[in-house]
Write a protein that holds these residues in place. Structure first.
Motif, PDB file in Angstrom:
ATOM      1  N   CYS A  47      30.946  20.817  55.658  1.00 44.57           N
ATOM      2  CA  CYS A  47      30.280  20.285  56.834  1.00 44.57           C
ATOM      3  C   CYS A  47      30.490  21.221  58.034  1.00 44.57           C
ATOM      4  N   SER A  48      31.713  21.705  58.206  1.00 41.46           N
ATOM      5  CA  SER A  48      32.018  22.610  59.321  1.00 41.46           C
ATOM      6  C   SER A  48      31.238  23.911  59.193  1.00 41.46           C
ATOM      7  N   LEU A  49      31.133  24.425  57.995  1.00 41.86           N
ATOM      8  CA  LEU A  49      30.387  25.669  57.786  1.00 41.86           C
ATOM      9  C   LEU A  49      28.902  25.459  58.088  1.00 41.86           C
ATOM     10  N   ALA A  50      28.383  24.306  57.696  1.00 39.77           N
ATOM     11  CA  ALA A  50      26.968  24.016  57.954  1.00 39.77           C
ATOM     12  C   ALA A  50      26.719  23.908  59.457  1.00 39.77           C
ATOM     13  N   ILE A  51      27.622  23.235  60.161  1.00 39.86           N
ATOM     14  CA  ILE A  51      27.484  23.092  61.613  1.00 39.86           C
ATOM     15  C   ILE A  51      27.556  24.456  62.289  1.00 39.86           C
ATOM     16  N   ALA A  52      28.506  25.279  61.863  1.00 38.76           N
ATOM     17  CA  ALA A  52      28.660  26.613  62.461  1.00 38.76           C
ATOM     18  C   ALA A  52      27.381  27.431  62.295  1.00 38.76           C
TER      19      ALA A  52
ATOM     20  N   GLU B 224      15.602  29.398  45.565  1.00 38.56           N
ATOM     21  CA  GLU B 224      15.840  30.749  45.044  1.00 38.56           C
ATOM     22  C   GLU B 224      15.780  31.802  46.143  1.00 38.56           C
ATOM     23  N   GLY B 225      16.758  32.699  46.143  1.00 44.22           N
ATOM     24  CA  GLY B 225      16.791  33.789  47.118  1.00 44.22           C
ATOM     25  C   GLY B 225      17.393  33.409  48.461  1.00 44.22           C
ATOM     26  N   LYS B 226      17.722  32.128  48.634  1.00 45.17           N
ATOM     27  CA  LYS B 226      18.284  31.693  49.926  1.00 45.17           C
ATOM     28  C   LYS B 226      19.793  31.907  49.972  1.00 45.17           C
ATOM     29  N   GLU B 227      20.305  31.989  51.199  1.00 35.82           N
ATOM     30  CA  GLU B 227      21.750  32.011  51.373  1.00 35.82           C
ATOM     31  C   GLU B 227      22.310  30.636  51.009  1.00 35.82           C
ATOM     32  N   VAL B 228      23.349  30.630  50.179  1.00 36.23           N
ATOM     33  CA  VAL B 228      23.941  29.363  49.731  1.00 36.23           C
ATOM     34  C   VAL B 228      25.433  29.358  50.055  1.00 36.23           C
ATOM     35  N   ILE B 229      25.904  28.265  50.616  1.00 35.41           N
ATOM     36  CA  ILE B 229      27.346  28.085  50.812  1.00 35.41           C
ATOM     37  C   ILE B 229      27.744  26.876  49.983  1.00 35.41           C
ATOM     38  N   SER B 230      28.525  27.105  48.916  1.00 33.74           N
ATOM     39  CA  SER B 230      28.903  25.969  48.084  1.00 33.74           C
ATOM     40  C   SER B 230      30.406  25.964  47.878  1.00 33.74           C
ATOM     41  N   SER B 231      30.936  24.789  47.582  1.00 31.88           N
ATOM     42  CA  SER B 231      32.362  24.703  47.283  1.00 31.88           C
ATOM     43  C   SER B 231      32.600  23.514  46.380  1.00 31.88           C
TER      44      SER B 231
ATOM     45  N   ASN C 101      18.432  27.308  60.489  1.00 29.51           N
ATOM     46  CA  ASN C 101      18.037  26.007  59.964  1.00 29.51           C
ATOM     47  C   ASN C 101      18.782  25.784  58.652  1.00 29.51           C
ATOM     48  N   VAL C 102      19.608  24.751  58.637  1.00 34.25           N
ATOM     49  CA  VAL C 102      20.575  24.565  57.550  1.00 34.25           C
ATOM     50  C   VAL C 102      20.331  23.231  56.854  1.00 34.25           C
ATOM     51  N   ALA C 103      20.303  23.248  55.528  1.00 31.24           N
ATOM     52  CA  ALA C 103      20.214  21.996  54.765  1.00 31.24           C
ATOM     53  C   ALA C 103      21.565  21.730  54.127  1.00 31.24           C
ATOM     54  N   LEU C 104      22.219  20.660  54.564  1.00 37.26           N
ATOM     55  CA  LEU C 104      23.491  20.231  53.956  1.00 37.26           C
ATOM     56  C   LEU C 104      23.133  19.092  53.005  1.00 37.26           C
ATOM     57  N   ILE C 105      23.341  19.315  51.712  1.00 36.52           N
ATOM     58  CA  ILE C 105      22.807  18.350  50.745  1.00 36.52           C
ATOM     59  C   ILE C 105      23.856  17.361  50.237  1.00 36.52           C
TER      60      ILE C 105
ATOM     61  N   CYS D 124      14.250  26.015  54.776  1.00 36.38           N
ATOM     62  CA  CYS D 124      15.456  26.279  55.572  1.00 36.38           C
ATOM     63  C   CYS D 124      15.977  27.698  55.322  1.00 36.38           C
ATOM     64  N   ASP D 125      16.934  28.108  56.168  1.00 34.64           N
ATOM     65  CA  ASP D 125      17.533  29.438  56.017  1.00 34.64           C
ATOM     66  C   ASP D 125      18.722  29.416  55.069  1.00 34.64           C
ATOM     67  N   ILE D 126      19.515  28.355  55.160  1.00 37.36           N
ATOM     68  CA  ILE D 126      20.789  28.293  54.440  1.00 37.36           C
ATOM     69  C   ILE D 126      20.943  26.911  53.812  1.00 37.36           C
ATOM     70  N   VAL D 127      21.436  26.882  52.582  1.00 36.16           N
ATOM     71  CA  VAL D 127      21.698  25.608  51.912  1.00 36.16           C
ATOM     72  C   VAL D 127      23.202  25.481  51.683  1.00 36.16           C
ATOM     73  N   VAL D 128      23.754  24.335  52.043  1.00 37.60           N
ATOM     74  CA  VAL D 128      25.191  24.104  51.898  1.00 37.60           C
ATOM     75  C   VAL D 128      25.393  22.865  51.044  1.00 37.60           C
ATOM     76  N   GLY D 129      26.317  22.944  50.077  1.00 37.68           N
ATOM     77  CA  GLY D 129      26.560  21.743  49.267  1.00 37.68           C
ATOM     78  C   GLY D 129      27.618  21.949  48.207  1.00 37.68           C
TER      79      GLY D 129
END
Lengths: 252, 252
Positions: free
Chosen positions: A69-74, A53-60, A81-85, A35-40
């Motif tokens: 969830c909203s950030l992953a959808i956006a 490793e090296g991927k864009e990560v959005i965590s909170s 391609n986004v993985a929301l874990i 995937c391009d981005i991992v959110v969790g």
């Protein structure tokens, strides 16, 4: 002029299993790697670090599920391609449902592709460590009354107790929610014997994993927190060579 | 003279997930690749063929579980590392419990090492294909009365229906067992609306996979067999952009 075909972004709702990488599915690992981005939640991001490793990560932090969830959808709507874990299975008290709800509310469902990637639920991993307590019918109930009214939870527990199903309890206790597990125990004792076999599993698949087999009467003597699942045996559940076993009816 | 240290055989009770290799855990794949002998129902052996080429295989037909389990135990007692496979999770209507029971009865538990390898249960894989129907409390009930008396099953179904839990049904119907799903439907209709959302998943992760979303009133119009699981929604379960969703209580 030919219009270029726009490829839709994909939102993967990924269950990473209980924590140990060996309990992840091949599909979950492949999705994280590709995937391009991992959110969790930051704690879960740490658990899958070797694959991203090296991927864009959005965590909170905890309980910011709607924001994540909203950030992953956006991001998926931007074609990523986004993985929301989620830990365990994304479909069991995880992020799969919230993502579908938000997509529907925002009327964005047809803008992206959605795929739920099932994982080993925490309670099934806990059962494997305890022995084989889920070999017969079982109920899965969360004691968290943040999102479900306590009366509804009590009603479910009461019916489950009377039905003689094995009962798996998620979210038994947190720092600010200590009363529920005591009330649940008192209610269960109305229908089940004090010496009903109970399995307690903490931090399954993670650092500090511990597994205890005790009884319904004695279970509150052990450490129980948000990272604990309890498995309350039915009337036939026994100790079998040190393991917790709910037999099926095989004639041996 | 120094006695050579005898290494104990290991009996792995392996859940291979619903069928698709991508839904297997890394641990299950590693166990299959590294074990000496693989034991299982012939249909499941076929599913894992790529991981076990050249290995000794002991397979047999349906409902010969006790025989397969005994052969697996005997091999482990000879010092072999044995993988006894189940579909889905070995701990959910699988072989884990029977193995522990037999080991205890034969007094062989301390002769070998036993490890249960959890897999993605079939119903959780089905839920992922359907959307997110298991986001709130759920019960898992098998309609097979070969090993559990029908009265016990009905009692569990009745309580589960009244509790407003989502209800997952395994083994709804076989060639010789056609009455149970009709009785279950009639009973559920006493407590739930005819238009309750129901998901039907057949052959999940295998050739011929099909997934249908229908209603409690209409579900018997579809093909239902031993390779089918049903997910009966609770009173809040809805269709959400074509997917089956049981919401949690998020305020959106």
């Amino acid at each position: 002029m030919t219009k270029l075909q726009q490829t839709k972004g994909i939102l993967f709702l990924v269950g990473i299993g209980p924590g140990d990488h060996r309990d992840m599915t091949a599909r979950a690992i492949a999705v994280l790697r590709n995937c391009d981005i991992v959110v969790g939640y930051s704690r879960y991001i740490d658990l899958v670090q070797p694959f991203i490793e090296g991927k864009e990560v959005i965590s909170s932090g905890m309980s910011r599920e709607i924001e994540r969830c909203s950030l992953a959808i956006a991001a998926a709507c931007r074609g990523k391609n986004v993985a929301l874990i989620s830990s365990g299975d994304a479909g069991v008290y995880g992020m799969a449902g919230l993502a579908l709800q938000l997509l529907s509310k925002k009327k964005l469902r047809d803008k992206i592709v959605v795929e739920v990637v099932a994982g080993v639920p925490v309670v099934n991993a806990a059962a494997a460590r305890l022995g084989a307590p889920l070999m017969n019918d079982y109920a899965v109930i969360s004691l968290s009354d943040l999102l479900t009214p306590w009366e509804v939870i009590v009603k479910r527990l009461t019916h489950a107790a009377q039905s003689d199903m094995v009962i798996c309890i998620y979210n038994p206790r947190s720092a600010g929610r200590r009363r529920q597990i005591r009330e649940a125990q008192a209610m269960l004792l109305q229908y089940r014997e004090k010496n009903t076999v109970v399995g307690i599993a903490r931090n399954v698949g993670r650092e500090g994993e511990s597994v205890t087999i005790t009884t319904l009467g004695g279970m509150l003597r052990y450490k129980i927190d948000m990272l604990t699942v309890l498995i309350i045996g039915n009337s036939t559940t026994t100790l079998c060579a040190g393991a917790m076993l709910t037999p099926r009816g095989y004639k041996l």
